[in-house]
Design a protein around this motif. Structure first.
Motif, short mmCIF file in Angstrom:
data_model
loop_
_atom_site.label_atom_id
_atom_site.label_comp_id
_atom_site.label_asym_id
_atom_site.label_seq_id
_atom_site.Cartn_x
_atom_site.Cartn_y
_atom_site.Cartn_z
N ASN A 19 0.81 -1.22 0.00
CA ASN A 19 0.00 0.00 0.00
C ASN A 19 0.84 1.27 0.00
OD1 ASN A 19 1.03 -0.01 2.55
ND2 ASN A 19 -0.91 0.27 3.60
N GLN B 225 2.14 7.50 0.66
CA GLN B 225 1.59 6.31 0.00
C GLN B 225 1.83 6.36 -1.51
OE1 GLN B 225 -2.68 5.78 0.26
NE2 GLN B 225 -2.47 3.57 0.18
N GLY C 190 -4.94 -5.83 -2.81
CA GLY C 190 -3.77 -5.50 -2.00
C GLY C 190 -2.65 -4.82 -2.77
N GLY D 299 -5.74 2.42 -5.55
CA GLY D 299 -5.48 1.27 -4.70
C GLY D 299 -6.63 0.29 -4.76
N LYS D 300 -6.32 -0.95 -4.47
CA LYS D 300 -7.35 -1.99 -4.37
C LYS D 300 -7.05 -2.77 -3.10
CE LYS D 300 -9.80 -5.21 -7.33
NZ LYS D 300 -9.76 -5.87 -8.66
N ASP D 301 -7.97 -2.69 -2.13
CA ASP D 301 -7.71 -3.35 -0.85
C ASP D 301 -7.95 -4.86 -0.98
OD1 ASP D 301 -10.46 -3.85 -0.53
OD2 ASP D 301 -10.76 -2.13 0.77
N ASN E 44 -10.19 -6.63 0.11
CA ASN E 44 -11.59 -6.98 -0.10
C ASN E 44 -12.08 -6.61 -1.49
OD1 ASN E 44 -11.94 -7.91 2.57
ND2 ASN E 44 -12.07 -5.79 3.26
N TYR F 264 -9.93 2.39 -4.28
CA TYR F 264 -9.87 3.72 -3.70
C TYR F 264 -8.84 4.55 -4.45
CZ TYR F 264 -5.75 1.89 -1.28
OH TYR F 264 -4.54 1.31 -1.00
#
Length: 151
Positions: free
Chosen positions: A20, A66, A96, A48-50, A52, A56
Motif C-alpha cells: 500500500n 503512500q 492488495g 489502490g485496491k484493498d 476486499n 480507492y
C-alpha cells in the motif's frame, strides 16, 4: 508544417505495485523524463485496491507517502481520463496493490511526426510491444543460443 498543432504519440501505462505504498523510484524517473523534454505527462492517477477488492483513489495532493514520488506530478490532470477508465483499472488490478495510471505524450517524436506530415505521410497503423514481452523473448533467444553453443 501543417496548420494544426503537431503532437507526438500519446500512450498510457498502468503500473501495479504490491503493498500500500510506493517507493518513489519509478516516479523519479518519470519526472526526469519530463524535465528532459522526452515526455509530457497529461494525467497521473494512483489507485489502490484493498484485500476486499474495493477500489480507492490516492489523493496525490494530500498523500502521506503512500503515492511515493507520484505526488510530485499532482498537477497532471488533463481530463483525458474518465471514471470508466478507473473502473477498468480496478478490474485489471490484484487485491492488495496500488497502481499508477499515467497518460503521456512522446514529445521526442514531435519533430519526426511534423516531418512525416510535411512530406505527405500519415500513420496508418501503430502498436506497442510491452517491455516484459521483449525481455522474455530476448532471454529465451539468449538461452537457446547458449544451449546450442554448449551442445
Amino acid at each position: 508544417m501543417p496548420d494544426a498543432e503537431v503532437h507526438g504519440p500519446i500512450d498510457y501505462l498502468l503500473l501495479e505495485f504490491t503493498g500500500n505504498k510506493l517507493t518513489g523510484r519509478a516516479a523519479e524517473e518519470l519526472v526526469n523524463l519530463v524535465e528532459r523534454g522526452i515526455v509530457h505527462v497529461y494525467d497521473v492517477m494512483v489507485v489502490g485496491k484493498d484485500i476486499n477488492d474495493s477500489m480507492y483513489m490516492v489523493d496525490l495532493a494530500e498523500s502521506s507517502g503512500q503515492a511515493g514520488g507520484f505526488a510530485d506530478l499532482n498537477g497532471a490532470r488533463s481530463g483525458i481520463l474518465a471514471e470508466d477508465d478507473l473502473r477498468e483499472v480496478a478490474g485489471a488490478m490484484q487485491p492488495g496493490t496500488l497502481a499508477a495510471l499515467i497518460v503521456y505524450e512522446n514529445t521526442w517524436a514531435i519533430p519526426f511526426v511534423a516531418a512525416a506530415l510535411e512530406s505527405g505521410g500519415q500513420m496508418i497503423a501503430g502498436g506497442r510491444i510491452p517491455a516484459q514481452d521483449v525481455m522474455d523473448v530476448l532471454d529465451a533467444l539468449e538461452n537457446m543460443e547458449s544451449t546450442s553453443r554448449g551442445a
